[in-house]
Design a protein around this motif. Structure first.
Motif, short mmCIF file in Angstrom:
data_model
loop_
_atom_site.label_atom_id
_atom_site.label_comp_id
_atom_site.label_asym_id
_atom_site.label_seq_id
_atom_site.Cartn_x
_atom_site.Cartn_y
_atom_site.Cartn_z
N SER B 131 -51.31 -53.31 63.00
CA SER B 131 -49.88 -53.15 63.24
C SER B 131 -49.23 -54.53 63.33
O SER B 131 -49.73 -55.43 63.99
CB SER B 131 -49.71 -52.38 64.56
N LEU B 246 -42.82 -42.94 63.27
CA LEU B 246 -44.09 -42.60 63.91
C LEU B 246 -43.91 -41.71 65.14
O LEU B 246 -44.61 -40.72 65.32
CB LEU B 246 -44.83 -43.88 64.32
N ASN B 249 -43.78 -37.84 65.59
CA ASN B 249 -44.98 -37.00 65.64
C ASN B 249 -45.10 -36.30 66.98
O ASN B 249 -45.83 -35.33 67.11
CB ASN B 249 -46.24 -37.85 65.40
N TRP B 250 -44.40 -36.82 67.98
CA TRP B 250 -44.45 -36.20 69.31
C TRP B 250 -43.11 -35.57 69.67
O TRP B 250 -42.76 -35.43 70.83
CB TRP B 250 -44.89 -37.23 70.34
N GLN B 267 -44.18 -35.44 59.68
CA GLN B 267 -44.90 -35.72 58.45
C GLN B 267 -44.84 -34.55 57.48
O GLN B 267 -44.18 -34.60 56.45
CB GLN B 267 -46.33 -36.13 58.76
N LYS B 558 -56.66 -41.69 61.18
CA LYS B 558 -55.71 -42.54 61.90
C LYS B 558 -55.47 -43.83 61.14
O LYS B 558 -54.82 -44.74 61.62
CB LYS B 558 -56.23 -42.82 63.30
N VAL B 561 -50.75 -44.80 59.23
CA VAL B 561 -49.62 -43.95 59.61
C VAL B 561 -48.36 -44.79 59.55
O VAL B 561 -48.37 -45.98 59.77
CB VAL B 561 -49.76 -43.40 61.04
N LEU B 563 -45.01 -46.38 60.63
CA LEU B 563 -44.40 -46.77 61.88
C LEU B 563 -42.90 -46.56 61.77
O LEU B 563 -42.18 -46.67 62.70
CB LEU B 563 -44.71 -48.23 62.20
#
Ligand SMILES: Cc1cc2nc3c(=O)[nH]c(=O)nc-3n(C[C@H](O)[C@H](O)[C@H](O)COP(=O)(O)OP(=O)(O)OC[C@H]3O[C@@H](n4cnc5c(N)ncnc54)[C@H](O)[C@@H]3O)c2cc1C
Ligand code: SF4
Ligand code: SF4
Lengths: 109, 563
Positions: B131, B246, B249-250, B267, B558, B561, B563
């Protein structure tokens, strides 16, 4: 969009004029830069990082102008908040160093 | 030309000789351009880098930050990394290229660590290098490029390429936005690293990315590839520019009345969000993030929270309206076609890297989450710099005495005299009206594409026949022309791909058609053409046989992904 160049804070270093990717500011002889092309602002917040004295404020609204009040921004700690949150500037630790992305990705299903 | 001659010049913005010469000219100073310039210089070439904005702050990586496809050299990890995206990409990627990119990216990211990028350590105390925070990364790249002796010209957009009598590229011309002065750089080789095209959508850091490099390359005779894969949209708060995805996703996505939108997601469910946005607002709340994660999220991506904090929204407890902003080919995969491992284009002396070059070789028709983009920018930048330096040294210094001619036309020359002056802003709005709407670009139909193309072709005619604007508007006018050209290649390619593959969703042909497992090349200016190209020859063939077999869709991977 960029909404404020604080005349009282600005030290006329013209860094913002240099680093703005979309050439929004114009430098002024013996004065703080002006926001010359506000509609070209892409709301990337970069100028705030480079301003050494937290004299700039980029409002979150990217498609329309808003009015801001410098005293209020100072009181709520929003002037310079991005620099602080990224740990940008001397004496601060860059959040790159403490980046916890790896922790978060463990939760990704 | 010796390197020292460049080093002595101080100010990169206004105070430089408007007529320079170098072995290699790099156009664009984002990740790919800075890696290109650095590797050209490291290979012994003198190099000039010009950027429309300020190298170190401009481009989408500087503003946003990048997850990187950084995978240690472990056979099984790398195999898994390569397999994880092949289905998503519609089986157009190539194992040989993926392996190369993984290897080069690994090396170069480790180089970043050596240069002092402040990588964090993971909970086992090992360095974590997947990252990159944007401002930090690009400030470091600028420093390294300067240290390597590269001459940087900031606020100096290139307007057109120069070619010699044999059609080989020999430099570029442009203008300094701050002084209004024109510049010219002669070079044995030129690298286009101008990024993708996001059509001034104000997606984070993207408004410098208007497809200029595509237009310049096409005028010199280069081809595009994969322009149908050009409809990436990023999620942002509706009022904001921050298309960082990113953390969605939550998120839970809801209608106005607060009920959850079935199937909506960051996604795989992004198209559900787009469909819903066609008729009503969509809200998000990050209520799936645990308390512990919330702290980590703030440290990982301060810029995600910035607009929300400033708008007085706590995204974990309050829902906020979201939208989808077009990122076009920035996080799409189409771009200038490269013909071999050196990242050469089909035009002699011209190379392409990063978002400006097609990314199909490693992503096929979909980038899914990011990571591959950053890896591609690093690797293709590095290779193009090295090969351009080699090519320049073969050509020899005399090449910079060639007779050169500018090949830019649209918005620089008019086909008719006495017509109206180009209405730049109107042209821009008109092209945006064709490419922004989800029901034209996200979800495509034959009727919609054809109707858009008719209008885009007439816009192009308008540009070609209008009177040229004054110098203070020339950059915007060229951007308008580049966006119209890009949109025409996009939709012409999309019409030819009569199937759904990668990010190209064709409502009339909703299935993947095994007979269309090929690339679509495109090009042409006054007349646009599209043709199919088989997947690969020679070295590229090695990956081909495996492509249809490896349908392992590892959605839990993982690695890589966005960001
Ligand atoms: C919000 C966001 C998040 C992203 N997150 C990720 C991620 O997590 N992982 C990942 O892999 N990728 C990510 N990406 C994509 C990634 O940032 C890009 O792939 C990468 O920056 C490409 O690098 P580049 O150098 O090719 O282009 P850019 O970084 O876009 O740089 C292009 C440069 O060219 C300059 N330029 C343009 N026109 C001209 C001209 N006419 N003359 C001179 N210079 C010109 C621009 O000013 C700019 O500096 C993200 C993108 C966005 C928008
Ligand atoms: S937010 Fe970005 S585009 Fe706007 S003025 Fe600041 S640096 Fe320039
Ligand atoms: S960067 Fe800050 S201090 Fe320097 S000129 Fe701009 S506003 Fe003033």
């Amino acid at each position: 969009m960029i909404e404020l160049v604080s005349k009282s804070r600005c030290i006329e270093c013209n860094l913002c004029v240099s680093v703005c990717p979309t050439n929004v500011f114009d430098s002024v002889l013996n004065g703080a830069p002006t926001i010359a092309r506000q509609s070209d602002c892409q709301t990337c917040y970069i100028c705030e990082l480079y301003c050494p004295v937290d004299a700039l404020y980029v409002a979150p609204q990217s498609d329309r102008q808003t009015t801001v009040n410098e005293a209020e921004l100072t009181a709520t700690g929003l002037l310079g908040s991005y620099r602080e949150n990224v740990g940008w500037g001397s004496g601060r630790t860059s959040t790159a160093k403490t980046d916890q992305t790896f922790q978060l990705l463990k939760h990704l299903k | 030309m010796s390197k020292n001659q460049f080093e002595s010049q101080e100010s990169s913005i206004t105070d430089f000789d408007p007529n320079l010469a170098a072995d290699v000219l790099v156009i664009g100073g984002g990740p790919s351009g800075t890696w290109a310039a650095w590797s050209a210089a490291a290979s012994g070439a003198s190099a000039v880098l010009v950027d429309k904005g300020y190298c170190g702050t401009t481009g989408c990586a500087a503003a946003s930050g990048n997850g990187v496809w950084y995978v240690p050299p472990d056979q099984s990890l790398r195999e898994a990394a390569m397999a994880s995206r092949e289905t998503l990409g519609g089986f157009l990627s190539n194992r040989h290229w993926m392996a190369r990119v993984l290897e080069q990216t690994y090396t170069n990211v480790n180089q970043l660590a050596e240069w002092g990028y402040p990588f964090p350590t993971d909970d086992e105390g090992k360095p974590y290098r997947r990252s990159l925070q944007g401002p930090e990364y690009m400030r470091l790249m600028r420093k390294q490029v300067k240290k390597a002796g590269v001459k940087i010209l900031d606020h100096s957009p290139a307007l057109e390429l120069l070619i010699d009598q044999d059609g080989a590229v020999g430099g570029a011309k442009g203008i300094n936005r701050r002084t209004g002065r024109r510049w010219a750089v002669r070079a044995q080789a030129v690298i286009i690293a101008t990024g993708g095209c996001a059509f001034l959508s104000k997606a984070l850091g993207c408004n410098v990315l208007t497809g200029d490099g595509y237009l310049m390359a096409a005028e010199a005779g280069a081809e595009m590839s994969g322009m149908e894969f050009s409809n990436a949209y990023g999620i942002s708060p509706a009022f904001s520019s921050v298309t960082k995805t990113l953390f969605y996703n939550w998120a839970t996505f809801t209608y106005e009345d607060g009920t959850e939108i079935p199937g909506a997601g960051s996604q795989r469910g992004r198209s559900v969000i787009a469909k819903t946005l066609l008729t009503q607002p969509v809200y998000a709340i990050l209520d799936r993030a645990t308390e512990e994660m919330r702290v980590a999220m703030r440290v990982a991506q301060p810029n995600f929270f910035l607009p929300l904090d400033r708008a007085g929204i706590d995204p974990f407890t309050q829902r906020f309206p979201v939208t989808l902003r077009l990122e076009g080919t920035v996080r799409g995969t189409g771009g200038i076609r490269i013909v071999d491992e050196t990242c050469a284009t089909s035009v002699r002396g011209l190379y392409a890297a990063g978002d400006a070059a097609t990314r199909e070789l490693i992503c096929g028709g979909f980038t899914g989450g990011g990571s591959h983009n950053a890896a591609w920018a690093i690797s293709s930048g590095f290779w193009s710099g090295q090969s351009a330096a080699e090519y320049a040294s073969l050509l020899g210094g005399k090449a910079n005495q060639r007779r050169l001619e500018g090949v830019g036309e649209a918005a620089l020359q008019s086909k008719s005299s006495g017509a109206n002056t180009l209405a730049t802003d109107e042209v821009i709005q008109a092209v945006q009206a064709e490419v922004f709407p989800y029901n034209r670009n996200y979800f495509r139909t034959e009727r919609g594409l054809s109707a858009s193309l008719d209008r885009l072709h007439s816009l192009w005619q308008e540009i070609r026949t209008s009177r040229v604007v004054a110098d203070n508007e020339i950059v915007r006018a060229r951007e308008a022309a580049a966006m119209v050209a890009t949109a025409r290649w996009m939709y012409s390619s999309a019409l030819e791909r009569k199937e759904t593959r990668g990010m190209h969703k064709h409502e009339d042909y909703p299935q993947l058609d095994p007979n269309q497992q090929h690339y679509l090349l495109s090009g042409g200016l006054d007349k646009v053409w599209v043709k199919a190209q088989p997947l690969g020859r020679g070295a590229e063939d090695r990956g081909k046989g495996e492509i249809f077999q490896s349908k392992i869709l590892d959605s839990t991977s993982k690695i890589g992904v966005a960001l």
